[in-house]
Design a protein around this motif. Structure first.
Motif, PDB file in Angstrom:
ATOM      1  N   LEU A 128       0.687  -1.178   0.007  1.00 39.58           N
ATOM      2  CA  LEU A 128       0.065   0.152   0.172  1.00 39.58           C
ATOM      3  C   LEU A 128       0.748   1.106  -0.051  1.00 39.58           C
ATOM      4  CD1 LEU A 128      -2.992   1.126   0.117  1.00 39.58           C
ATOM      5  CD2 LEU A 128      -2.696   1.220   2.789  1.00 39.58           C
ATOM      6  N   ALA A 129       0.730   2.128  -1.074  1.00 32.18           N
ATOM      7  CA  ALA A 129       1.489   3.502  -1.134  1.00 32.18           C
ATOM      8  C   ALA A 129       0.575   4.262  -0.415  1.00 32.18           C
ATOM      9  CB  ALA A 129       1.738   3.729  -2.360  1.00 32.18           C
ATOM     10  N   ASP A 130      -0.848   4.360  -0.655  1.00 32.32           N
ATOM     11  CA  ASP A 130      -1.586   5.325  -0.097  1.00 32.32           C
ATOM     12  C   ASP A 130      -3.212   4.942  -0.124  1.00 32.32           C
ATOM     13  OD1 ASP A 130      -2.634   7.444   1.093  1.00 32.32           O
ATOM     14  OD2 ASP A 130      -1.753   9.100  -0.150  1.00 32.32           O
ATOM     15  N   ALA A 131      -3.832   5.330   0.716  1.00 32.38           N
ATOM     16  CA  ALA A 131      -5.722   5.154   0.255  1.00 32.38           C
ATOM     17  C   ALA A 131      -6.230   6.410   0.423  1.00 32.38           C
ATOM     18  CB  ALA A 131      -6.004   4.214   1.280  1.00 32.38           C
ATOM     19  N   LEU A 132      -6.887   7.020  -0.549  1.00 28.54           N
ATOM     20  CA  LEU A 132      -7.755   8.311  -0.483  1.00 28.54           C
ATOM     21  C   LEU A 132      -9.241   7.705  -0.794  1.00 28.54           C
ATOM     22  CD1 LEU A 132      -5.478   9.601  -3.241  1.00 28.54           C
ATOM     23  CD2 LEU A 132      -5.359  10.067  -0.437  1.00 28.54           C
ATOM     24  N   CYS A 133     -10.274   8.541  -0.162  1.00 26.39           N
ATOM     25  CA  CYS A 133     -11.577   8.125  -0.197  1.00 26.39           C
ATOM     26  C   CYS A 133     -12.181   9.588  -0.692  1.00 26.39           C
ATOM     27  CB  CYS A 133     -12.082   8.099   1.073  1.00 26.39           C
ATOM     28  SG  CYS A 133     -13.865   7.667   0.792  1.00 26.39           S
ATOM     29  N   LEU A 134     -12.846   9.698  -1.965  1.00 21.85           N
ATOM     30  CA  LEU A 134     -13.303  10.791  -2.463  1.00 21.85           C
ATOM     31  C   LEU A 134     -14.906  10.862  -2.072  1.00 21.85           C
ATOM     32  CD1 LEU A 134     -12.256  10.684  -6.338  1.00 21.85           C
ATOM     33  CD2 LEU A 134     -11.283  11.892  -4.436  1.00 21.85           C
TER      34      LEU A 134
END
Length: 157
Positions: A128-134
């Motif tokens: 995992l590099a990053d996790a984003l939620c729009l």
């Protein structure tokens, strides 16, 4: 001095349908794994139903194959290539397969409404590099979702 290859990692992009995940993922210029392509087919007996109905609950995490999606992410991070399904939402079926190649970049995006369900497992695997939620205003996401669903034949009016 030998140069070590840079490990490939995933950016998970989550959010409700119509929030702009696919648009943002495309704008990154990175390879994109469409997690919607891991939905189960309409004839799968394990599909969840809307309570009190015979309609399939496509908004339930049980409506897609998280293990297959995770396996594709792991393969992309390990080898830079994976064979992934191509899903037609209008017919609720897998219509093809394609090879996704991420070998030229250390990052790729995996986007879908259930991407958040993979955060912990990707973190445990060390990919995992990053996790984003729009998220946006409900009226905006509803309007986008309705327009897209009608345009793509996902649902009848």
């Amino acid at each position: 001095m030998s140069s070590q290859p840079i490990p490939t990692r995933v950016v998970l992009l989550a959010g409700p349908s119509g929030s702009g995940k696919s648009s943002l993922a495309a704008r990154t210029g990175l390879p994109v794994l469409r997690l919607d392509d891991f939905y189960k087919e309409a004839n799968d007996p394990t599909l969840p139903l809307v309570t009190g109905s015979t309609d399939i609950d496509w908004d339930s995490p049980s409506s897609w194959d998280a293990d297959a999606a995770l396996a594709a992410i792991a393969e992309l991070c390990r080898s830079g290539r994976a064979t992934v399904p191509v899903y037609d939402i209008a017919t609720s079926s897998r219509v093809d397969v394609e090879t996704l190649d991420t070998a030229r970049t250390p990052l790729f995006v995996a986007e879908g409404i259930f991407a958040a369900d993979l955060v912990g497992r990707c973190q445990e695997m060390g990919v995992l590099a990053d996790a984003l939620c729009l998220r946006g205003r409900p009226s905006t996401t509803f309007r986008r979702r309705l327009a897209r669903d009608l345009r793509e034949g996902r649902k009848s009016l």
